[in-house]
Design a protein around this motif. Sequence first.
Motif, mmCIF file in Angstrom:
data_model
loop_
_atom_site.group_PDB
_atom_site.id
_atom_site.type_symbol
_atom_site.label_atom_id
_atom_site.label_comp_id
_atom_site.label_asym_id
_atom_site.label_seq_id
_atom_site.Cartn_x
_atom_site.Cartn_y
_atom_site.Cartn_z
ATOM 1 N N GLY A 93 27.404 -2.980 37.796
ATOM 2 C CA GLY A 93 26.762 -1.764 38.121
ATOM 3 C C GLY A 93 25.436 -1.976 38.600
ATOM 4 N N PRO A 94 25.003 -0.867 39.317
ATOM 5 C CA PRO A 94 23.428 -1.038 39.941
ATOM 6 C C PRO A 94 22.382 -0.865 38.621
ATOM 7 C CG PRO A 94 24.248 1.056 40.531
ATOM 8 C CD PRO A 94 25.670 0.239 39.829
ATOM 9 N N PHE A 95 21.186 -1.390 38.897
ATOM 10 C CA PHE A 95 20.062 -1.266 38.006
ATOM 11 C C PHE A 95 19.034 -0.664 38.815
ATOM 12 C CE2 PHE A 95 16.323 -2.287 35.637
ATOM 13 C CZ PHE A 95 16.626 -2.111 34.313
ATOM 14 N N ALA A 96 18.677 0.565 38.462
ATOM 15 C CA ALA A 96 17.560 1.047 39.335
ATOM 16 C C ALA A 96 16.049 1.531 38.667
ATOM 17 C CB ALA A 96 18.048 2.457 39.771
ATOM 18 N N MET A 97 15.169 1.008 39.322
ATOM 19 C CA MET A 97 13.800 1.276 38.716
ATOM 20 C C MET A 97 12.831 2.297 39.648
ATOM 21 S SD MET A 97 12.802 -2.673 37.208
ATOM 22 C CE MET A 97 12.895 -3.363 38.946
ATOM 23 N N LEU A 98 12.558 3.345 38.897
ATOM 24 C CA LEU A 98 12.167 4.478 39.899
ATOM 25 C C LEU A 98 10.471 4.982 39.389
ATOM 26 C CD1 LEU A 98 15.324 6.378 39.751
ATOM 27 C CD2 LEU A 98 14.639 4.851 41.705
ATOM 28 N N PRO A 99 9.687 4.657 40.160
ATOM 29 C CA PRO A 99 8.399 4.784 39.985
ATOM 30 C C PRO A 99 8.046 6.292 39.367
ATOM 31 C CG PRO A 99 8.421 4.960 42.351
ATOM 32 C CD PRO A 99 9.801 4.551 41.765
ATOM 33 N N LEU A 100 7.273 6.296 38.138
ATOM 34 C CA LEU A 100 6.760 7.722 37.587
ATOM 35 C C LEU A 100 5.316 7.534 37.552
ATOM 36 C CD1 LEU A 100 9.377 8.235 34.655
ATOM 37 C CD2 LEU A 100 9.384 9.628 36.838
ATOM 38 N N PRO A 101 4.796 8.580 37.445
ATOM 39 C CA PRO A 101 3.240 8.531 37.247
ATOM 40 C C PRO A 101 2.883 8.083 35.761
ATOM 41 C CG PRO A 101 3.953 10.847 37.815
ATOM 42 C CD PRO A 101 5.163 10.147 37.379
ATOM 43 N N ASP A 102 1.739 7.417 35.937
ATOM 44 C CA ASP A 102 1.335 6.838 34.693
ATOM 45 C C ASP A 102 0.820 7.685 33.526
ATOM 46 O OD1 ASP A 102 1.077 4.505 36.316
ATOM 47 O OD2 ASP A 102 -1.017 4.078 36.184
ATOM 48 N N ASP A 103 1.413 7.017 32.247
ATOM 49 C CA ASP A 103 1.113 8.089 31.255
ATOM 50 C C ASP A 103 -0.233 7.597 30.588
ATOM 51 O OD1 ASP A 103 2.010 6.087 29.527
ATOM 52 O OD2 ASP A 103 3.718 7.089 28.780
ATOM 53 N N GLU A 104 -0.583 8.044 29.290
ATOM 54 C CA GLU A 104 -1.782 7.426 28.399
ATOM 55 C C GLU A 104 -1.628 6.182 28.197
ATOM 56 O OE1 GLU A 104 1.013 9.403 25.750
ATOM 57 O OE2 GLU A 104 0.283 10.216 27.611
ATOM 58 N N SER A 105 -0.570 5.613 28.075
ATOM 59 C CA SER A 105 -0.571 4.144 27.661
ATOM 60 C C SER A 105 -0.155 3.270 29.053
ATOM 61 C CB SER A 105 0.862 3.738 26.900
ATOM 62 O OG SER A 105 0.874 4.793 25.779
ATOM 63 N N GLY A 106 -0.249 3.716 30.103
ATOM 64 C CA GLY A 106 -0.194 2.810 31.146
ATOM 65 C C GLY A 106 0.869 2.962 32.353
ATOM 66 N N PRO A 107 1.218 2.182 33.117
ATOM 67 C CA PRO A 107 2.157 2.337 34.134
ATOM 68 C C PRO A 107 3.594 2.645 33.484
ATOM 69 C CG PRO A 107 0.937 0.265 34.668
ATOM 70 C CD PRO A 107 0.633 0.834 33.100
ATOM 71 N N ARG A 108 4.727 3.476 34.258
ATOM 72 C CA ARG A 108 5.906 3.321 33.740
ATOM 73 C C ARG A 108 7.032 3.914 34.677
ATOM 74 N NH1 ARG A 108 6.937 9.420 31.808
ATOM 75 N NH2 ARG A 108 5.335 10.522 33.271
ATOM 76 N N SER A 109 8.197 3.615 34.450
ATOM 77 C CA SER A 109 9.151 3.861 35.494
ATOM 78 C C SER A 109 10.441 4.256 34.680
ATOM 79 C CB SER A 109 9.629 2.586 36.225
ATOM 80 O OG SER A 109 8.406 2.107 36.875
ATOM 81 N N ALA A 110 11.191 5.193 35.653
ATOM 82 C CA ALA A 110 12.295 5.595 35.014
ATOM 83 C C ALA A 110 13.448 4.565 35.531
ATOM 84 C CB ALA A 110 12.804 7.085 35.697
ATOM 85 N N ILE A 111 14.557 4.202 34.232
ATOM 86 C CA ILE A 111 15.472 3.213 34.889
ATOM 87 C C ILE A 111 16.794 4.051 34.681
ATOM 88 C CG2 ILE A 111 14.209 1.311 33.796
ATOM 89 C CD1 ILE A 111 16.075 1.138 31.547
ATOM 90 N N VAL A 112 17.575 3.832 35.680
ATOM 91 C CA VAL A 112 19.158 4.234 35.675
ATOM 92 C C VAL A 112 19.801 2.986 35.632
ATOM 93 C CG1 VAL A 112 20.934 5.600 36.823
ATOM 94 C CG2 VAL A 112 18.427 6.118 36.882
#
Length: 405
Positions: free
Chosen positions: A207-226
């Motif tokens: 199955g697919p693995f998606a990484m989708l960019p989210l705004p940074d939080d106080e700890s640094g960069p982050r992404s949503a994964i599906v």
Amino acid sequence: MDRSDVIILGGGLVGLALATALDAHGLSSIVIDPADPVATLAIGFDGRASAVSSASWRMLDAIGVGERLAPFGCPIESIRVSDGLSPQALIFDPSAEEGPLGHMFENRILRGMLRASAEEAANVTLLMPARAERVERDGTGVTVTLTDGRMLHARLLVGAEGRNSPTRDTAGINVARWRYDHAAIIASIGHERPHGQIAYEIFYPAGPFAMLPLPDDESGPRSAIVWTVKASDAHAMLNLPDRAFLAEAEKRMGRMLGALRVASPRSAYPLGFHHAARITGERLALAGDAAHGIHPIAGQGVNLGFRDAAALVEVLVDGARLGLDPGDAQLLARYERWRSLDTFMVAAATDGLTRLFGIPGPAAAAVRRFGLGMVQRLPPLKALFMAEARGESGELPRLLRGQLV
């Protein structure tokens, strides 16, 4: 008896967007939803994030929601699609003049901003939580009786309650449906390196693995994964210790974003397909997941719902200018014609991609990589795929072009 032009059953993303868009054109609506709005806006209620295509974003901006949402989203400046970790990728890189391909938002943020806009709208009544006990439709209109005895009347009923729409079922509308042997593991993860506002779609036989960019939080960069896994593995994936889960995620990502950290709890959603045989009835229109549900492989689920809302608003506003009743059969027939082909084509394409990329073996992988390379090398074909990603194919309602009707 409370009266409005439209009664909307379902106060999710599509129902609230439809109500706000109707208000922008002077049409009134009552939105009924049994969920407690305080609960639906809580951090732990829905860990999902949605990619709002550039066309859907223009609609949200046109109806006054964009200004609220903008500080909470992350633009998608590029999409990279690959078969496994092959260096040969299909890259959608729009020019600066074309603008982002879309924007990423956490669903709870989308829901909260849409609700806030609907609460301020002069022509929207929100009944949340509230539940419809009885719905009657006939040639003169729609009457909804709530469990507390209140009675509501409108000229048109919209079913927007989601995949298990009771309105659709009560109307006797047949649905083609099947389940995939898949579940989507949803989470937000932090990472060491910035994502560069790039969305990654990496296809594996499981199955697919998606990484989708989210705004940074106080700890640094982050992404949503599906992360699509076999349905039988979903429980185990949810219960993996954080360290083991992140180690597995790093492998799927090829460690391209460096060390990972947990940024949200994990959740799992079963994946399936459904498509209603028709989306209208007597004084009835279906919108969003009540009408169609697709695999999240292309991130188009919520955008199909927003396209439904934009088309329905245009049909109703054009009808009102001609003096037609919102529930007029001619208007509903136009909505049916407009949306049926588009939703079927997107549903068929996502189902086909799901099956194509799920074929195991080196021969199948070689064919897929050849296909991705061909699209990358043929500008007209690549432009066609990019238009689909933007939600700009077919006959666009004016709202999706950023114009009020």
